[in-house]
Design a protein around this motif. Sequence first.
Motif, mmCIF file in Angstrom:
data_model
loop_
_atom_site.group_PDB
_atom_site.id
_atom_site.type_symbol
_atom_site.label_atom_id
_atom_site.label_comp_id
_atom_site.label_asym_id
_atom_site.label_seq_id
_atom_site.Cartn_x
_atom_site.Cartn_y
_atom_site.Cartn_z
ATOM 1 N N TRP A 1 0.831 -1.211 0.000
ATOM 2 C CA TRP A 1 0.000 0.000 0.000
ATOM 3 C C TRP A 1 0.862 1.257 0.000
ATOM 4 O O TRP A 1 0.670 2.166 -0.814
ATOM 5 C CB TRP A 1 -0.924 -0.012 1.228
ATOM 6 N N ARG A 2 1.839 1.307 0.917
ATOM 7 C CA ARG A 2 2.684 2.498 1.017
ATOM 8 C C ARG A 2 3.433 2.760 -0.283
ATOM 9 O O ARG A 2 3.536 3.899 -0.741
ATOM 10 C CB ARG A 2 3.702 2.344 2.152
ATOM 11 N N MET B 1 2.664 1.903 -3.280
ATOM 12 C CA MET B 1 1.734 2.371 -4.323
ATOM 13 C C MET B 1 1.430 3.855 -4.155
ATOM 14 O O MET B 1 1.445 4.607 -5.126
ATOM 15 C CB MET B 1 0.416 1.595 -4.254
ATOM 16 N N VAL B 2 1.140 4.291 -2.930
ATOM 17 C CA VAL B 2 0.669 5.664 -2.761
ATOM 18 C C VAL B 2 1.788 6.692 -2.870
ATOM 19 O O VAL B 2 1.515 7.860 -3.141
ATOM 20 C CB VAL B 2 -0.126 5.865 -1.435
ATOM 21 N N VAL B 3 3.047 6.255 -2.677
ATOM 22 C CA VAL B 3 4.127 7.232 -2.846
ATOM 23 C C VAL B 3 4.700 7.211 -4.264
ATOM 24 O O VAL B 3 5.632 7.953 -4.563
ATOM 25 C CB VAL B 3 5.274 7.030 -1.821
ATOM 26 N N GLY B 4 4.141 6.368 -5.133
ATOM 27 C CA GLY B 4 4.568 6.370 -6.532
ATOM 28 C C GLY B 4 5.643 5.365 -6.867
ATOM 29 O O GLY B 4 6.113 5.328 -7.996
ATOM 30 N N GLN B 5 6.029 4.533 -5.905
ATOM 31 C CA GLN B 5 6.996 3.471 -6.215
ATOM 32 C C GLN B 5 6.208 2.248 -6.676
ATOM 33 O O GLN B 5 6.193 1.203 -6.023
ATOM 34 C CB GLN B 5 7.856 3.164 -4.997
ATOM 35 N N THR B 6 5.571 2.391 -7.804
ATOM 36 C CA THR B 6 4.560 1.423 -8.206
ATOM 37 C C THR B 6 5.148 0.080 -8.655
ATOM 38 O O THR B 6 4.527 -0.957 -8.448
ATOM 39 C CB THR B 6 3.675 2.019 -9.310
ATOM 40 N N PHE C 1 -3.316 2.979 -9.891
ATOM 41 C CA PHE C 1 -2.591 2.538 -8.715
ATOM 42 C C PHE C 1 -3.219 2.979 -7.389
ATOM 43 O O PHE C 1 -3.073 2.305 -6.380
ATOM 44 C CB PHE C 1 -1.128 2.970 -8.807
ATOM 45 N N MET C 2 -3.926 4.112 -7.386
ATOM 46 C CA MET C 2 -4.564 4.521 -6.145
ATOM 47 C C MET C 2 -5.758 3.611 -5.834
ATOM 48 O O MET C 2 -6.096 3.377 -4.676
ATOM 49 C CB MET C 2 -5.005 5.992 -6.210
ATOM 50 N N ASP D 1 -6.266 1.364 -2.503
ATOM 51 C CA ASP D 1 -7.511 1.332 -1.729
ATOM 52 C C ASP D 1 -7.987 -0.097 -1.483
ATOM 53 O O ASP D 1 -8.400 -0.444 -0.368
ATOM 54 C CB ASP D 1 -8.614 2.092 -2.478
ATOM 55 N N TYR E 1 -8.246 -1.268 2.260
ATOM 56 C CA TYR E 1 -9.569 -1.226 2.885
ATOM 57 C C TYR E 1 -10.441 -2.454 2.604
ATOM 58 O O TYR E 1 -11.485 -2.612 3.194
ATOM 59 C CB TYR E 1 -10.289 0.065 2.456
#
Lengths: 397, 73
Positions: free
Chosen positions: B12-13, B15-20, B57-58, B62, B66
């Motif tokens: 998750w982390r 993905m959300v910081v752009g290190q996809t 990716f967002m 999610d 979640y």
Amino acid sequence: MKLTPYGATVLVDGVQFTSAVDRIAEARAQVALVPEDAAEAWVYGPALGDAIRLLLERRALERLHVVIMNAELSAAVPDAATWRADPRVAVHAAADVARVFTPFVASPVELRFAEPRAHELRDKVMSVLIQPFNTFTMETLAPTFDRHEAANARVIATDGKVSDLFGRDERKAVVAGAGPSLIENAAWIREARREFNVIAASSALLPLLRAAIIPDVVLVLDCLPMLVRHFAMEGWEADAYRRTALVYNRRCDPLIPAAWRGTRYSMRDGDLYGGGSVIHQQADLAVQMGARAVHLVGVDLCFPGSRSHVVGAMLPYPVDEHAQMFRTVDGNGRDVATAPDLMLYRRTLEDLIERHRGRAAFVKHGRTGVPLRGAPWAGAMTTIRDALGVPLAEVTG
Amino acid sequence: MSPLRELLDRAWRLMVVGQTAYGATSWRAVLRHREFRGDEHAEAIGKIEQAFGRADFMRIADVIRYEITPAVQ
């Protein structure tokens, strides 16, 4: 660009801009990349402003630089006035930011939808973001590569070193990568073959041989065992084993130098410029060997026609246009898919070209690939003379 | 936090910081983890596969955060 409300966020052309469930939790994870005591920070793409607002809550923060990656997208986002009014905020257009400043927060979706004039900065931001993954990959593979180097010890001891080639060939050079446009250039390379020192990536070896072009030098950088397939030659093609010099990474699969019947030269990390791809090392080798003009062919650094490699190359991979997160603009001004590793290679290759400015002139062929700063296009590519007739003075001027 | 939860948190982390790319690798590690019951999360896994197809990716983040994580020890 279409924005549609979706839960707590919006969809940008159908793609979630942020979390649709808990935007603040997401923004907290993003701003955790900025040390709590940082006095200055950068935000590449404001997105919905959540990370900006969290950063502005920090008392230690004196200056927050917000870089607009897509002006249309930023203008469409509501509530931006709340953070724009803060005197600590400086807003910049991406085209005005020459390099990646740290510490930073980047919105993945802003990077995806960066406008063309923001592509250079986006590529540089992505190059930073992809670095931990590249390090992880190399660390994972290190035991395999260590075994390769140990197995290569005997041939390394008797083979030459790549530096033995330095200053040995002052002809113009062709640096051949395995991009899709390589084959478009086969006719003029073949016709003027003797005028050029042809330095091929191992991935370009088979396509070149099948176009009746035997390179002077083949360079293998990647150490994955699958690279052996680049050398899957039979019959007359195997003649290249005798007539071509092999420059190999000491950590490459030992089957490669063992099978080579021509001269061999080993190289270590640092012997040639490292920009992430074999292309950088080929280009650096060309200059180190003595070329003052370097023609880049098959160096597309994007996916022309949704292809990863030239026809006939081994180890191509599928390119899913829908899943390709990033787009760029090719030499014809057309939109084309790209990927973070190619974006990195493009910018580090531009760095290499700049490094050799005044020593060697670079010329780019194949407009279905991306343009490179410092490497003008080689004529219109309609005639062989166009391809060859780029005087040094013209390309350096 | 269990190793599986740690893997989910990491995916998750990233993905959300752009290190996809790194995030995708962590997600694949989740799928391979011996304690991950893929059959119990088939619907969420399907959503993630679809989102990968759109490079959304967002959305992937999610679903990981979640829909899957709360149901994992």
